[in-house]
Design a protein around this motif. Structure first.
Motif, PDB file in Angstrom:
ATOM      1  N   ILE A 178       0.866  -1.178   0.000  1.00  0.00           N
ATOM      2  CA  ILE A 178       0.000   0.000   0.000  1.00  0.00           C
ATOM      3  C   ILE A 178       0.902   1.226   0.000  1.00  0.00           C
ATOM      4  O   ILE A 178       1.832   1.315   0.818  1.00  0.00           O
ATOM      5  N   VAL A 179       0.645   2.174  -0.887  1.00  0.00           N
ATOM      6  CA  VAL A 179       1.492   3.359  -1.003  1.00  0.00           C
ATOM      7  C   VAL A 179       0.625   4.613  -1.000  1.00  0.00           C
ATOM      8  O   VAL A 179      -0.428   4.654  -1.637  1.00  0.00           O
ATOM      9  N   PHE A 180       1.100   5.631  -0.283  1.00  0.00           N
ATOM     10  CA  PHE A 180       0.474   6.950  -0.272  1.00  0.00           C
ATOM     11  C   PHE A 180       1.484   7.961  -0.817  1.00  0.00           C
ATOM     12  O   PHE A 180       2.644   7.985  -0.395  1.00  0.00           O
ATOM     13  N   VAL A 181       1.044   8.822  -1.723  1.00  0.00           N
ATOM     14  CA  VAL A 181       1.913   9.877  -2.242  1.00  0.00           C
ATOM     15  C   VAL A 181       1.049  11.043  -2.694  1.00  0.00           C
ATOM     16  O   VAL A 181      -0.062  10.855  -3.202  1.00  0.00           O
ATOM     17  N   GLY A 182       1.542  12.247  -2.482  1.00  0.00           N
ATOM     18  CA  GLY A 182       0.852  13.434  -2.975  1.00  0.00           C
ATOM     19  C   GLY A 182       1.235  13.691  -4.426  1.00  0.00           C
ATOM     20  O   GLY A 182       2.387  13.452  -4.823  1.00  0.00           O
ATOM     21  N   LEU A 183       0.288  14.168  -5.216  1.00  0.00           N
ATOM     22  CA  LEU A 183       0.591  14.476  -6.611  1.00  0.00           C
ATOM     23  C   LEU A 183       1.676  15.540  -6.697  1.00  0.00           C
ATOM     24  O   LEU A 183       2.576  15.462  -7.536  1.00  0.00           O
ATOM     25  N   ASP A 184       1.631  16.529  -5.805  1.00  0.00           N
ATOM     26  CA  ASP A 184       2.643  17.582  -5.824  1.00  0.00           C
ATOM     27  C   ASP A 184       4.023  17.037  -5.478  1.00  0.00           C
ATOM     28  O   ASP A 184       5.016  17.399  -6.121  1.00  0.00           O
ATOM     29  N   GLU A 185       4.114  16.149  -4.491  1.00  0.00           N
ATOM     30  CA  GLU A 185       5.430  15.624  -4.151  1.00  0.00           C
ATOM     31  C   GLU A 185       5.928  14.653  -5.215  1.00  0.00           C
ATOM     32  O   GLU A 185       7.137  14.557  -5.458  1.00  0.00           O
ATOM     33  N   ALA A 186       5.020  13.935  -5.878  1.00  0.00           N
ATOM     34  CA  ALA A 186       5.430  13.070  -6.984  1.00  0.00           C
ATOM     35  C   ALA A 186       6.055  13.905  -8.101  1.00  0.00           C
ATOM     36  O   ALA A 186       7.073  13.523  -8.701  1.00  0.00           O
ATOM     37  N   ARG A 187       5.458  15.052  -8.387  1.00  0.00           N
ATOM     38  CA  ARG A 187       6.020  15.930  -9.413  1.00  0.00           C
ATOM     39  C   ARG A 187       7.377  16.478  -8.995  1.00  0.00           C
ATOM     40  O   ARG A 187       8.297  16.589  -9.811  1.00  0.00           O
ATOM     41  N   MET A 188       7.520  16.813  -7.713  1.00  0.00           N
ATOM     42  CA  MET A 188       8.803  17.316  -7.219  1.00  0.00           C
ATOM     43  C   MET A 188       9.888  16.245  -7.318  1.00  0.00           C
ATOM     44  O   MET A 188      11.043  16.524  -7.667  1.00  0.00           O
ATOM     45  N   LEU A 234       4.407  15.048 -14.791  1.00  0.00           N
ATOM     46  CA  LEU A 234       3.393  14.085 -14.375  1.00  0.00           C
ATOM     47  C   LEU A 234       2.030  14.782 -14.364  1.00  0.00           C
ATOM     48  O   LEU A 234       1.769  15.653 -13.543  1.00  0.00           O
ATOM     49  N   ALA A 235       1.155  14.376 -15.274  1.00  0.00           N
ATOM     50  CA  ALA A 235      -0.086  15.120 -15.489  1.00  0.00           C
ATOM     51  C   ALA A 235      -1.122  14.852 -14.416  1.00  0.00           C
ATOM     52  O   ALA A 235      -1.870  15.756 -14.024  1.00  0.00           O
ATOM     53  N   ASP A 236      -1.193  13.622 -13.938  1.00  0.00           N
ATOM     54  CA  ASP A 236      -2.283  13.269 -13.049  1.00  0.00           C
ATOM     55  C   ASP A 236      -1.945  11.995 -12.279  1.00  0.00           C
ATOM     56  O   ASP A 236      -0.827  11.468 -12.379  1.00  0.00           O
ATOM     57  N   ALA A 237      -2.928  11.502 -11.537  1.00  0.00           N
ATOM     58  CA  ALA A 237      -2.716  10.311 -10.729  1.00  0.00           C
ATOM     59  C   ALA A 237      -2.382   9.092 -11.588  1.00  0.00           C
ATOM     60  O   ALA A 237      -1.592   8.229 -11.184  1.00  0.00           O
ATOM     61  N   ALA A 254      -0.600   8.970 -14.226  1.00  0.00           N
ATOM     62  CA  ALA A 254       0.822   9.008 -14.553  1.00  0.00           C
ATOM     63  C   ALA A 254       1.666   8.519 -13.388  1.00  0.00           C
ATOM     64  O   ALA A 254       2.701   7.868 -13.583  1.00  0.00           O
ATOM     65  N   VAL A 255       1.236   8.821 -12.165  1.00  0.00           N
ATOM     66  CA  VAL A 255       1.952   8.327 -10.986  1.00  0.00           C
ATOM     67  C   VAL A 255       1.826   6.812 -10.895  1.00  0.00           C
ATOM     68  O   VAL A 255       2.786   6.105 -10.573  1.00  0.00           O
ATOM     69  N   ARG A 256       0.633   6.301 -11.207  1.00  0.00           N
ATOM     70  CA  ARG A 256       0.439   4.847 -11.184  1.00  0.00           C
ATOM     71  C   ARG A 256       1.361   4.162 -12.183  1.00  0.00           C
ATOM     72  O   ARG A 256       1.898   3.083 -11.899  1.00  0.00           O
ATOM     73  N   ALA A 257       1.592   4.778 -13.317  1.00  0.00           N
ATOM     74  CA  ALA A 257       2.485   4.185 -14.308  1.00  0.00           C
ATOM     75  C   ALA A 257       3.912   4.095 -13.791  1.00  0.00           C
ATOM     76  O   ALA A 257       4.656   3.175 -14.141  1.00  0.00           O
ATOM     77  N   LEU A 258       4.303   5.039 -12.923  1.00  0.00           N
ATOM     78  CA  LEU A 258       5.636   5.021 -12.325  1.00  0.00           C
ATOM     79  C   LEU A 258       5.751   4.007 -11.198  1.00  0.00           C
ATOM     80  O   LEU A 258       6.840   3.481 -10.938  1.00  0.00           O
ATOM     81  N   ILE A 259       4.639   3.749 -10.506  1.00  0.00           N
ATOM     82  CA  ILE A 259       4.645   2.846  -9.345  1.00  0.00           C
ATOM     83  C   ILE A 259       3.569   1.794  -9.586  1.00  0.00           C
ATOM     84  O   ILE A 259       2.469   1.856  -9.028  1.00  0.00           O
ATOM     85  N   PRO A 260       3.851   0.811 -10.431  1.00  0.00           N
ATOM     86  CA  PRO A 260       2.800  -0.115 -10.863  1.00  0.00           C
ATOM     87  C   PRO A 260       2.574  -1.322  -9.958  1.00  0.00           C
ATOM     88  O   PRO A 260       1.529  -1.960 -10.046  1.00  0.00           O
ATOM     89  N   ARG A 261       3.541  -1.663  -9.095  1.00  0.00           N
ATOM     90  CA  ARG A 261       3.478  -2.950  -8.410  1.00  0.00           C
ATOM     91  C   ARG A 261       2.566  -3.010  -7.184  1.00  0.00           C
ATOM     92  O   ARG A 261       1.952  -4.047  -6.932  1.00  0.00           O
ATOM     93  N   PRO A 262       2.455  -1.964  -6.372  1.00  0.00           N
ATOM     94  CA  PRO A 262       1.652  -2.090  -5.150  1.00  0.00           C
ATOM     95  C   PRO A 262       0.202  -2.476  -5.427  1.00  0.00           C
ATOM     96  O   PRO A 262      -0.410  -2.025  -6.399  1.00  0.00           O
ATOM     97  N   ALA A 263      -0.351  -3.303  -4.551  1.00  0.00           N
ATOM     98  CA  ALA A 263      -1.760  -3.682  -4.687  1.00  0.00           C
ATOM     99  C   ALA A 263      -2.664  -2.470  -4.559  1.00  0.00           C
ATOM    100  O   ALA A 263      -3.722  -2.401  -5.182  1.00  0.00           O
ATOM    101  N   VAL A 264      -2.238  -1.501  -3.734  1.00  0.00           N
ATOM    102  CA  VAL A 264      -3.028  -0.288  -3.496  1.00  0.00           C
ATOM    103  C   VAL A 264      -2.102   0.921  -3.604  1.00  0.00           C
ATOM    104  O   VAL A 264      -1.074   0.979  -2.924  1.00  0.00           O
ATOM    105  N   LEU A 265      -2.460   1.876  -4.437  1.00  0.00           N
ATOM    106  CA  LEU A 265      -1.752   3.151  -4.525  1.00  0.00           C
ATOM    107  C   LEU A 265      -2.765   4.263  -4.350  1.00  0.00           C
ATOM    108  O   LEU A 265      -3.773   4.298  -5.057  1.00  0.00           O
TER     109      LEU A 265
END
Length: 345
Positions: free
Chosen positions: A198-208, A214-217, A219-230
């Motif tokens: 399970i992973v938690f991340v803010g869109l703003d911190e992902a961009r930083m 990174l346009a949206d959530a 795009a973040v999922r494409a970077l972190i594909p393995r967790p069962a829950v993002l």
């Protein structure tokens, strides 16, 4: 919508540093403050305290100095109903200190944690109780930035093969730029996040961390594909959960913000509590938003949950009622507008 993944039955264990915290009371820039309130602050212990508020069995594992600040932290955690049997008292190192400086551009945070007791933690904490009996381990990206031994601890808790660990792992990216002077934050935090369940991340911190393009959530999922829950949090706008092949977005509530520090930890705890209860993704995200309100409305990192009847009503509300909610009325609030819109509005 339902989601079948859940950790095995058992307690949650949160590992990380908690510090004594000083903040102006009332909220004001530090240089103009006459009074400072002494509290405690720590990302993982914030999660532990809110999980306890939701009735989830939880332990906090860390190290504290043999000093009054350390005793203050320990007393506060015990009073919150969090297990502290895994906390080590270090006779040679101090408890860390954090000082908050609110201002018109947001709250600046000053850390005094170099060579603190918690910074000396290492992988050996994983071999002891209560970690050995954990169903879910909660970690954050703050811990691997504290020291080489702390980074080794988090890496040991997140081996590349999930089959090599006896518990599920929840990981909040929690990027603190000031702690990553060696420039390894982006690579390290992405690697660790992609190993968690399970992973938690803010869109703003992902961009930083990983690129402003990174346009949206998604795009973040494409970077972190393995967790069962993002879960990707988009500030005061919404939070999106990717659960297997499902994607669910729930807008945040409109509330007056007194001080924002700690709201992300509260959200994580609320969402985890919902997931552990077997809630559907919408209710889990709503519980996260409602718990975040508890932190947003106080100057401390931890505040009381909304009244139980109101919390349940909002969890059960239809989508228009949820989206139309403005403010959360606590019993002590006077003249506060109703939290739920009138029927038909």
């Amino acid at each position: 919508m339902t989601f079948s993944w859940r950790p095995a039955p058992g307690p949650v264990v949160c590992i990380g540093e908690t510090m004594a915290a000083l903040a102006p009371e009332p909220v004001a820039p530090l240089r103009s403050a006459d009074l400072l309130r002494l509290d405690v602050a720590g990302a993982e212990s914030n999660v532990a305290r809110y999980l306890a508020d939701h009735g989830v069995p939880v332990h906090w594992v860390s190290a504290l100095g043999n000093d009054p600040f350390g005793q203050r932290v320990l007393d506060r955690m015990c009073a919150s109903g969090v297990g502290v049997s895994g906390v080590r008292i270090d006779p040679a190192r101090p408890t860390g200190l954090i000082v908050k400086d609110p201002g018109p551009e947001g709250t600046r945070v000053h850390y005094y944690r170099s060579s603190s007791a918690a910074s000396a933690m290492d992988p050996r904490v994983l071999a002891g109780d209560p970690v050995r009996g954990a169903a879910l381990l909660h970690l954050s990206g703050i811990t691997p930035a504290l020291s080489a031994s702390c980074r080794a601890l988090v890496e040991a808790a997140l081996p590349s093969d999930p089959a090599d660990r006896p518990y599920a792992v929840s990981f909040d990216v929690n990027h603190r730029p000031a702690l990553w002077a060696d420039g390894t934050a982006a690579k390290t935090l992405r690697t660790l996040a992609d190993r968690a369940d399970i992973v938690f991340v803010g869109l703003d911190e992902a961009r930083m961390l990983w690129g402003g393009e990174l346009a949206d959530a998604q795009a973040v999922r494409a970077l972190i594909p393995r967790p069962a829950v993002l879960v990707v949090k988009d500030g005061a706008r919404a939070a999106t959960a990717f659960l297997g092949s499902a994607t669910v977005t729930v807008p945040a509530l409109t509330v007056e913000v007194v001080e924002p520090v700690g709201a992300g930890d509260a959200f994580a705890a609320g969402f985890l509590a919902g997931l552990l209860r077997g809630s559907d993704p919408v209710r889990a995200l709503r519980r996260g938003h409602l718990t975040a309100v508890s932190a947003l409305r106080v100057t401390a990192d931890h505040g009381p949950l909304p009244p139980g009847d109101l919390l349940e009503a909002l969890l059960d509300a239809d989508d228009p009622a949820w989206a139309g909610t403005v403010g959360i009325a606590y019993p002590e609030d006077v003249g506060h507008p109703s939290s739920l819109p009138e029927p038909g509005q």
